[in-house]
Design a protein around this motif. Structure first.
Motif, PDB file in Angstrom:
ATOM      1  N   TYR A 104      30.692  35.205  48.946  1.00  4.73           N
ATOM      2  CA  TYR A 104      31.856  34.989  49.808  1.00  4.73           C
ATOM      3  C   TYR A 104      33.181  35.260  49.099  1.00  4.73           C
ATOM      4  CZ  TYR A 104      32.140  30.604  47.281  1.00  4.73           C
ATOM      5  OH  TYR A 104      32.223  29.670  46.287  1.00  4.73           O
ATOM      6  N   ALA A 105      33.170  35.404  47.794  1.00  2.00           N
ATOM      7  CA  ALA A 105      34.401  35.430  47.014  1.00  2.00           C
ATOM      8  C   ALA A 105      35.159  36.753  46.980  1.00  2.00           C
ATOM      9  CB  ALA A 105      34.098  34.991  45.584  1.00  2.00           C
ATOM     10  N   PRO A 106      34.493  37.896  46.846  1.00  2.00           N
ATOM     11  CA  PRO A 106      35.252  39.105  46.540  1.00  2.00           C
ATOM     12  C   PRO A 106      36.082  39.657  47.690  1.00  2.00           C
ATOM     13  CG  PRO A 106      32.896  39.592  46.632  1.00  2.00           C
ATOM     14  CD  PRO A 106      33.064  38.129  46.849  1.00  2.00           C
ATOM     15  N   GLU A 107      37.186  40.272  47.295  1.00  2.00           N
ATOM     16  CA  GLU A 107      38.044  41.020  48.210  1.00  2.00           C
ATOM     17  C   GLU A 107      37.590  42.477  48.111  1.00  2.00           C
ATOM     18  OE1 GLU A 107      40.940  41.767  50.909  1.00  2.00           O
ATOM     19  OE2 GLU A 107      40.589  39.781  50.075  1.00  2.00           O
ATOM     20  N   THR A 108      37.253  43.098  49.236  1.00  2.00           N
ATOM     21  CA  THR A 108      36.764  44.475  49.232  1.00  2.00           C
ATOM     22  C   THR A 108      37.939  45.448  49.276  1.00  2.00           C
ATOM     23  OG1 THR A 108      34.785  43.766  50.403  1.00  2.00           O
ATOM     24  CG2 THR A 108      35.259  46.118  50.404  1.00  2.00           C
ATOM     25  N   ILE A 109      37.904  46.433  48.385  1.00  2.00           N
ATOM     26  CA  ILE A 109      38.954  47.448  48.298  1.00  2.00           C
ATOM     27  C   ILE A 109      38.285  48.812  48.371  1.00  2.00           C
ATOM     28  CG2 ILE A 109      40.778  48.413  46.858  1.00  2.00           C
ATOM     29  CD1 ILE A 109      40.776  45.671  45.411  1.00  2.00           C
ATOM     30  N   THR A 110      38.810  49.711  49.199  1.00  2.00           N
ATOM     31  CA  THR A 110      38.273  51.064  49.288  1.00  2.00           C
ATOM     32  C   THR A 110      39.322  52.041  48.778  1.00  2.00           C
ATOM     33  OG1 THR A 110      36.957  50.443  51.205  1.00  2.00           O
ATOM     34  CG2 THR A 110      37.249  52.801  50.811  1.00  2.00           C
ATOM     35  N   ILE A 111      38.938  52.819  47.758  1.00  2.00           N
ATOM     36  CA  ILE A 111      39.828  53.832  47.186  1.00  2.00           C
ATOM     37  C   ILE A 111      39.047  55.131  47.084  1.00  2.00           C
ATOM     38  CG2 ILE A 111      41.160  54.525  45.162  1.00  2.00           C
ATOM     39  CD1 ILE A 111      41.628  51.566  44.613  1.00  2.00           C
ATOM     40  N   ASP A 112      39.581  56.192  47.667  1.00  2.00           N
ATOM     41  CA  ASP A 112      38.932  57.509  47.643  1.00  2.00           C
ATOM     42  C   ASP A 112      37.477  57.425  48.087  1.00  2.00           C
ATOM     43  OD1 ASP A 112      41.291  58.635  46.703  1.00  2.00           O
ATOM     44  OD2 ASP A 112      40.697  58.471  44.610  1.00  2.00           O
ATOM     45  N   ASP A 113      37.221  56.725  49.186  1.00  2.00           N
ATOM     46  CA  ASP A 113      35.888  56.557  49.766  1.00  2.00           C
ATOM     47  C   ASP A 113      34.911  55.805  48.865  1.00  2.00           C
ATOM     48  OD1 ASP A 113      36.695  57.875  52.073  1.00  2.00           O
ATOM     49  OD2 ASP A 113      36.133  59.835  51.274  1.00  2.00           O
ATOM     50  N   GLU A 114      35.391  55.129  47.842  1.00  2.00           N
ATOM     51  CA  GLU A 114      34.555  54.288  46.993  1.00  2.00           C
ATOM     52  C   GLU A 114      34.953  52.840  47.226  1.00  2.00           C
ATOM     53  OE1 GLU A 114      33.518  55.414  42.917  1.00  2.00           O
ATOM     54  OE2 GLU A 114      34.901  57.090  43.199  1.00  2.00           O
ATOM     55  N   GLU A 115      33.951  51.966  47.285  1.00  2.00           N
ATOM     56  CA  GLU A 115      34.211  50.552  47.540  1.00  2.00           C
ATOM     57  C   GLU A 115      34.129  49.754  46.243  1.00  2.00           C
ATOM     58  OE1 GLU A 115      31.576  47.425  49.709  1.00  2.00           O
ATOM     59  OE2 GLU A 115      32.678  48.553  51.238  1.00  2.00           O
ATOM     60  N   PHE A 116      35.151  48.948  46.005  1.00  2.00           N
ATOM     61  CA  PHE A 116      35.208  48.085  44.833  1.00  2.00           C
ATOM     62  C   PHE A 116      35.455  46.662  45.296  1.00  2.00           C
ATOM     63  CE2 PHE A 116      36.791  52.245  43.487  1.00  2.00           C
ATOM     64  CZ  PHE A 116      35.905  52.527  42.458  1.00  2.00           C
ATOM     65  N   LEU A 117      35.164  45.710  44.435  1.00  2.00           N
ATOM     66  CA  LEU A 117      35.375  44.298  44.734  1.00  2.00           C
ATOM     67  C   LEU A 117      36.347  43.720  43.721  1.00  2.00           C
ATOM     68  CD1 LEU A 117      31.621  43.404  45.203  1.00  2.00           C
ATOM     69  CD2 LEU A 117      33.267  43.911  47.001  1.00  2.00           C
ATOM     70  N   LEU A 118      37.327  42.981  44.198  1.00  2.00           N
ATOM     71  CA  LEU A 118      38.292  42.301  43.338  1.00  2.00           C
ATOM     72  C   LEU A 118      38.030  40.812  43.462  1.00  2.00           C
ATOM     73  CD1 LEU A 118      40.841  42.483  41.553  1.00  2.00           C
ATOM     74  CD2 LEU A 118      42.170  42.254  43.648  1.00  2.00           C
ATOM     75  N   MET A 119      37.805  40.156  42.312  1.00  2.00           N
ATOM     76  CA  MET A 119      37.496  38.728  42.330  1.00  2.00           C
ATOM     77  C   MET A 119      38.021  38.052  41.083  1.00  2.00           C
ATOM     78  SD  MET A 119      33.415  38.856  41.493  1.00  2.00           S
ATOM     79  CE  MET A 119      33.113  40.268  42.515  1.00  2.00           C
ATOM     80  N   SER A 120      38.074  36.738  41.121  1.00  2.00           N
ATOM     81  CA  SER A 120      38.438  35.952  39.944  1.00  2.00           C
ATOM     82  C   SER A 120      37.235  35.848  39.029  1.00  2.00           C
ATOM     83  CB  SER A 120      38.864  34.546  40.347  1.00  2.00           C
ATOM     84  OG  SER A 120      40.043  34.592  41.090  1.00  2.00           O
ATOM     85  N   GLU A 121      37.503  35.667  37.747  1.00  2.00           N
ATOM     86  CA  GLU A 121      36.409  35.490  36.796  1.00  2.00           C
ATOM     87  C   GLU A 121      35.564  34.271  37.170  1.00  2.00           C
ATOM     88  OE1 GLU A 121      35.679  35.243  32.008  1.00  2.00           O
ATOM     89  OE2 GLU A 121      37.389  34.178  32.853  1.00  2.00           O
ATOM     90  N   SER A 122      36.170  33.252  37.752  1.00  2.00           N
ATOM     91  CA  SER A 122      35.430  32.042  38.122  1.00  2.00           C
ATOM     92  C   SER A 122      34.428  32.286  39.248  1.00  2.00           C
ATOM     93  CB  SER A 122      36.408  30.935  38.523  1.00  2.00           C
ATOM     94  OG  SER A 122      37.157  31.338  39.641  1.00  2.00           O
ATOM     95  N   ASP A 123      34.546  33.403  39.969  1.00  2.00           N
ATOM     96  CA  ASP A 123      33.592  33.740  41.023  1.00  2.00           C
ATOM     97  C   ASP A 123      32.327  34.393  40.468  1.00  2.00           C
ATOM     98  OD1 ASP A 123      35.307  32.783  42.996  1.00  2.00           O
ATOM     99  OD2 ASP A 123      36.360  34.700  43.097  1.00  2.00           O
ATOM    100  N   ILE A 124      32.338  34.724  39.174  1.00  2.00           N
ATOM    101  CA  ILE A 124      31.165  35.315  38.533  1.00  2.00           C
ATOM    102  C   ILE A 124      30.262  34.175  38.085  1.00  2.00           C
ATOM    103  CG2 ILE A 124      30.360  36.681  36.572  1.00  2.00           C
ATOM    104  CD1 ILE A 124      33.004  38.235  36.786  1.00  2.00           C
ATOM    105  N   LEU A 125      29.003  34.259  38.477  1.00  2.00           N
ATOM    106  CA  LEU A 125      28.047  33.190  38.185  1.00  2.00           C
ATOM    107  C   LEU A 125      27.307  33.408  36.866  1.00  2.00           C
ATOM    108  CD1 LEU A 125      26.532  32.913  41.760  1.00  2.00           C
ATOM    109  CD2 LEU A 125      28.343  31.509  40.749  1.00  2.00           C
ATOM    110  N   ALA A 126      26.995  34.670  36.539  1.00  2.00           N
ATOM    111  CA  ALA A 126      26.210  34.949  35.329  1.00  2.00           C
ATOM    112  C   ALA A 126      26.350  36.410  34.938  1.00  2.00           C
ATOM    113  CB  ALA A 126      24.740  34.627  35.577  1.00  2.00           C
ATOM    114  N   VAL A 127      26.096  36.670  33.657  1.00  2.00           N
ATOM    115  CA  VAL A 127      26.025  38.031  33.136  1.00  2.00           C
ATOM    116  C   VAL A 127      24.556  38.379  33.007  1.00  2.00           C
ATOM    117  CG1 VAL A 127      26.553  39.546  31.175  1.00  2.00           C
ATOM    118  CG2 VAL A 127      28.218  37.820  31.910  1.00  2.00           C
ATOM    119  N   ILE A 128      24.166  39.547  33.519  1.00  2.00           N
ATOM    120  CA  ILE A 128      22.777  40.009  33.435  1.00  2.00           C
ATOM    121  C   ILE A 128      22.611  40.806  32.161  1.00  2.00           C
ATOM    122  CG2 ILE A 128      20.978  41.404  34.545  1.00  2.00           C
ATOM    123  CD1 ILE A 128      22.581  41.018  37.181  1.00  2.00           C
ATOM    124  N   GLU A 129      21.663  40.397  31.320  1.00  2.00           N
ATOM    125  CA  GLU A 129      21.443  41.107  30.052  1.00  2.00           C
ATOM    126  C   GLU A 129      20.124  41.818  30.048  1.00  2.00           C
ATOM    127  OE1 GLU A 129      22.100  38.620  26.689  1.00  2.00           O
ATOM    128  OE2 GLU A 129      24.089  38.103  27.339  1.00  2.00           O
TER     129      GLU A 129
END
Length: 105
Positions: A80-105
């Protein structure tokens, strides 16, 4: 007769503070049983790769706290957290670091 050509400039995103820009991973196109899923039935995955990070959260003493993630990290984030941004037909998500739950290794 001369024609004007419009050159596409590459847009770069530089998030501010504790914000990060994430490129979402592609959703599955087939089920485990081999059924092809239409776009309307696909779940948007809540994982992706960080492509840009901000400078860090501004602390009370005026310094910047460093981020725990870095560019290139694969991460899980809240859906529910990210803000969706579309630039040059590519979709990116802008979010706070606190919205990240884990790093996948």
């Amino acid at each position: 007769m001369a024609t004007a050509t419009k050159k596409k400039a590459k847009v770069t995103l530089q998030p501010l503070g504790d914000k990060v820009v994430v490129e979402r991973e592609e959703s599955q196109t087939k089920t485990a049983g081999g059924i092809v899923l239409p776009d309307s039935a696909k779940d948007k995955p809540s994982r992706g790769t960080i492509i840009a990070i901000g400078t860090g959260k501004l602390l009370d003493d005026g310094t910047r706290g460093s981020l725990q993630v870095k560019k290139g990290d694969r991460v899980l984030f809240t859906s529910y957290a990210p803000e969706t941004i579309t630039i040059d037909d590519e979709e990116f998500l802008l979010m706070s670091e606190s919205d990240i739950l884990a790093v996948i290794e």
